[in-house]
Design a protein around this motif. Structure first.
Motif, mmCIF file in Angstrom:
data_model
loop_
_atom_site.group_PDB
_atom_site.id
_atom_site.type_symbol
_atom_site.label_atom_id
_atom_site.label_comp_id
_atom_site.label_asym_id
_atom_site.label_seq_id
_atom_site.Cartn_x
_atom_site.Cartn_y
_atom_site.Cartn_z
ATOM 1 N N GLU A 1 0.918 -1.072 -0.135
ATOM 2 C CA GLU A 1 -0.004 0.027 0.058
ATOM 3 C C GLU A 1 0.856 1.199 0.059
ATOM 4 O O GLU A 1 0.579 2.258 -0.664
ATOM 5 C CB GLU A 1 -0.884 -0.051 1.318
ATOM 6 N N PHE B 1 8.943 7.679 -3.179
ATOM 7 C CA PHE B 1 9.509 8.919 -3.944
ATOM 8 C C PHE B 1 10.133 8.518 -5.411
ATOM 9 O O PHE B 1 10.993 7.623 -5.423
ATOM 10 C CB PHE B 1 10.705 9.886 -3.057
ATOM 11 N N ALA C 1 -0.653 12.037 -0.860
ATOM 12 C CA ALA C 1 0.778 13.002 -1.168
ATOM 13 C C ALA C 1 1.839 12.626 -0.901
ATOM 14 O O ALA C 1 2.858 13.297 -1.386
ATOM 15 C CB ALA C 1 0.322 13.853 0.033
ATOM 16 N N GLY C 2 2.223 11.385 -0.238
ATOM 17 C CA GLY C 2 3.571 10.992 0.045
ATOM 18 C C GLY C 2 4.475 11.866 0.596
ATOM 19 O O GLY C 2 3.926 12.596 1.771
ATOM 20 N N PHE D 1 3.686 17.298 -4.611
ATOM 21 C CA PHE D 1 2.645 18.150 -5.446
ATOM 22 C C PHE D 1 2.291 19.151 -4.514
ATOM 23 O O PHE D 1 2.147 20.329 -5.215
ATOM 24 C CB PHE D 1 1.432 17.240 -5.782
ATOM 25 N N ASP E 1 -1.902 11.291 3.212
ATOM 26 C CA ASP E 1 -1.167 9.824 3.056
ATOM 27 C C ASP E 1 -1.574 8.719 4.097
ATOM 28 O O ASP E 1 -1.547 9.163 5.362
ATOM 29 C CB ASP E 1 0.221 9.830 2.887
ATOM 30 N N GLY F 1 -3.662 9.073 7.305
ATOM 31 C CA GLY F 1 -4.890 8.307 7.206
ATOM 32 C C GLY F 1 -5.358 7.885 5.728
ATOM 33 O O GLY F 1 -4.784 8.202 4.815
ATOM 34 N N ALA G 1 -7.024 7.937 2.507
ATOM 35 C CA ALA G 1 -7.534 8.939 1.797
ATOM 36 C C ALA G 1 -9.071 8.761 1.471
ATOM 37 O O ALA G 1 -9.854 9.695 1.164
ATOM 38 C CB ALA G 1 -6.924 9.107 0.330
ATOM 39 N N ASN H 1 -2.800 11.047 -6.992
ATOM 40 C CA ASN H 1 -1.436 10.266 -7.779
ATOM 41 C C ASN H 1 -1.020 8.787 -7.030
ATOM 42 O O ASN H 1 -0.492 8.658 -6.255
ATOM 43 C CB ASN H 1 -0.306 11.156 -7.549
ATOM 44 N N PHE I 1 -10.926 5.101 -6.010
ATOM 45 C CA PHE I 1 -11.252 6.306 -5.055
ATOM 46 C C PHE I 1 -12.161 7.392 -5.624
ATOM 47 O O PHE I 1 -12.565 8.381 -4.947
ATOM 48 C CB PHE I 1 -9.926 6.856 -4.415
HETATM 49 N N1 SAM Z 1 2.042 11.761 -4.628
HETATM 50 C C1 SAM Z 1 3.435 11.462 -4.325
HETATM 51 C C2 SAM Z 1 4.558 11.660 -5.080
HETATM 52 O O1 SAM Z 1 4.319 12.038 -6.218
HETATM 53 O O2 SAM Z 1 5.869 11.381 -4.853
HETATM 54 C C3 SAM Z 1 3.217 9.995 -3.714
HETATM 55 C C4 SAM Z 1 2.738 9.116 -4.685
HETATM 56 S S1 SAM Z 1 2.901 7.291 -4.304
HETATM 57 C C5 SAM Z 1 2.488 6.869 -6.202
HETATM 58 C C6 SAM Z 1 1.434 6.953 -3.819
HETATM 59 C C7 SAM Z 1 1.071 7.301 -2.065
HETATM 60 O O3 SAM Z 1 -0.222 6.960 -1.645
HETATM 61 C C8 SAM Z 1 2.102 6.536 -1.138
HETATM 62 O O4 SAM Z 1 3.105 7.550 -0.547
HETATM 63 C C9 SAM Z 1 1.150 5.577 -0.396
HETATM 64 O O5 SAM Z 1 1.643 5.631 0.850
HETATM 65 C C10 SAM Z 1 -0.101 6.432 -0.476
HETATM 66 N N2 SAM Z 1 -1.395 5.764 -0.241
HETATM 67 C C11 SAM Z 1 -1.597 4.375 -0.820
HETATM 68 N N3 SAM Z 1 -2.898 3.976 -0.563
HETATM 69 C C12 SAM Z 1 -3.278 5.030 0.250
HETATM 70 C C13 SAM Z 1 -4.690 5.420 0.968
HETATM 71 N N4 SAM Z 1 -5.696 4.449 0.865
HETATM 72 N N5 SAM Z 1 -4.848 6.534 1.665
HETATM 73 C C14 SAM Z 1 -3.837 7.413 1.368
HETATM 74 N N6 SAM Z 1 -2.584 7.209 0.927
HETATM 75 C C15 SAM Z 1 -2.411 6.194 0.273
#
Ligand code: SAM
Length: 321
Positions: free
Chosen positions: A122, A157, A183-184, A188, A204, A231, A233, A249, A257
Motif C-alpha cells: 500500500e 519517492f 501525497a507521499g 505536489f 497519506d 490516514g 484517503a 497520484n 477512489f
Molecule cells: N504524490 C506522491 C509523489 O508524487 O511522490 C506520492 C505518490 S505514491 C505513487 C502513492 C502514495 O499513496 C504513497 O505514499 C502511499 O503511501 C499512498 N497511499 C496508498 N494508499 C493510500 C490510501 N488508501 N490512502 C492514502 N494514501 C495512500
C-alpha cells in the motif's frame, strides 16, 4: 526516456551556450539531431524555469548515452538520480556491480547506487538492493526550487514527475482549496504551495511519509499552507466539502477512489488523476468517468512505463452535481 531541449537548428548554438552556462546540459548523453531540429539532453530535474524562455521546448525522447562516460561497460537501462543516490531500474545480474561502480565514478557526487527490485504494498515502498557505495537511503533532493528530505526505506519517492508537478502548480489559482489524496512526502503539495496562496490538505496512509512531509514543510518554510493528514484517503476525503481541486497520484489504484471523492469536489472543480495503463484501457476509464459526471479537460502521457503501458495525466472537470 530522457528530457531534451528541442530547438530549430538555427537556435541551437545559443541554446547550448545557455544550457552550459547554467550547468543544465547532461554530458552523459549525446546531442541528437533530425532534419530541422537539435535535441539537447538535460539534467534530470531541469525545468523550463531553470533554462528561461526562448524558442525551445522540453520534450521526452529516447536518450543516447555517451559511451565515453560509461566505459568500459555501458549501462543501457534507465536510472533515477535522487539527490546523491542513483536507483537503477534494471541491472544485468552478471555485471550489475561493475555497472554501478561505473555510474559512481562518472556521476560526480554519487554516494550510493541501488537496483530497484520493485515497488510493493500500500505504501509503494521500493525494495532496493545496494550495488555500490554506502548503504544509506536518506538523501536531500532538489526540485523546482524546493528541497525535499527523502527516505527511500520509509516512503515512496520518484523524481520522474518533477515537470508534471511544476505544470500542475502553474495551473492552480490563488485561493483554491486543494486535497492531495496520496501525497507521499509532499512533492505536489509543496510545488503548489511554493508559488500559490492556497489551502492544501495533504493525505497519506503512510504516517512515515507524513512525518517526512512535515519536515519538508519546515525545510521550505511553507508552514501554515499545507495541512498533513495521516490516514486512508478514501475515508479522510469525505470530511471535506467544496474542494476546488483533488489530486490523485496513485497510478494503479486511484480509479477505486474516484466515486468516493466526487461528492467532496465542487461543481466545476478539477480532478488531476494519474493512471498507468494501456491506451485502450485509458479510453475505457475516460468513458467510465464521463458517466460519473466528469468532463475531460486534457490527457497527456507523462512517461512510458512498459512496452504497452504509459503513465497518463488526465484532468477532469466535474460537470454534474
Ligand atoms: N504524490 C506522491 C509523489 O508524487 O511522490 C506520492 C505518490 S505514491 C505513487 C502513492 C502514495 O499513496 C504513497 O505514499 C502511499 O503511501 C499512498 N497511499 C496508498 N494508499 C493510500 C490510501 N488508501 N490512502 C492514502 N494514501 C495512500
Amino acid at each position: 526516456m530522457k528530457k531534451h531541449l528541442k530547438t530549430l537548428k538555427k537556435d541551437a548554438e545559443s541554446a547550448i551556450s545557455k544550457l552550459k552556462s547554467r550547468g543544465m546540459l547532461d554530458h552523459d548523453f549525446r546531442i541528437k539531431k533530425d532534419i530541422d531540429h537539435v535535441y539537447m539532453p538535460l539534467k534530470d530535474n531541469c525545468t523550463i524555469d531553470d533554462i528561461g524562455s526562448g524558442p525551445w521546448e522540453i520534450v521526452d525522447i529516447e536518450g543516447v548515452e555517451n559511451e565515453r562516460k560509461i566505459m568500459p561497460q555501458k549501462y543501457s537501462g534507465s536510472y533515477d538520480t535522487i539527490g546523491d543516490i542513483i536507483v537503477m531500474k534494471y541491472a544485468d545480474p552478471e555485471r550489475s556491480v561493475e555497472l554501478a561502480e561505473n555510474l559512481m565514478k562518472y556521476r560526480k557526487g554519487t554516494r550510493a547506487v541501488f537496483v530497484d527490485r520493485g515497488i510493493k504494498g500500500e505504501f509503494r515502498k521500493r525494495s532496493l538492493e545496494l550495488l555500490a557505495g554506502e548503504d544509506r537511503r536518506v538523501t536531500t533532493y532538489r526540485e523546482n526550487g524546493l528541497i525535499f528530505k527523502v527516505d527511500l526505506d520509509k516512503a515512496y519517492f520518484s523524481p520522474r514527475l518533477a515537470t508534471e508537478r511544476l505544470m500542475i502548480s502553474k495551473e492552480v489559482n490563488d485561493g483554491e482549496f486543494i486535497v492531495d489524496m496520496f501525497a507521499g512526502v509532499g512533492p505536489f503539495s509543496l510545488n503548489i504551495a511554493r508559488t500559490r496562496k492556497c489551502r492544501i490538505v495533504a493525505i497519506d496512509s503512510n504516517c512515515e511519509a507524513i512525518s517526512l512531509l512535515e519536515e519538508n514543510i519546515k525545510i521550505n518554510r511553507l508552514d501554515g499552507n499545507v495541512v498533513p493528514v495521516c490516514g486512508d484517503a478514501g475515508e479522510k476525503i469525505t470530511e471535506y466539502t467544496d474542494v476546488d481541486r483533488i489530486i490523485m497520484n496513485l497510478p494503479h489504484e486511484a480509479h477505486l477512489f474516484v466515486e468516493k471523492a466526487l461528492p467532496s469536489l465542487k461543481h466545476k472543480g478539477t480532478l488531476n488523476y494519474y493512471e498507468i495503463n494501456t491506451v485502450e484501457n485509458i479510453e475505457k476509464r475516460m468513458e467510465e468517468f464521463r458517466a460519473m459526471g466528469l468532463e475531460l479537460v486534457y490527457k497527456r502521457v507523462v512517461h512510458g512505463y512498459s512496452k504497452l503501458e504509459s503513465m497518463y495525466s488526465l484532468e477532469f472537470r466535474k460537470v454534474s452535481v
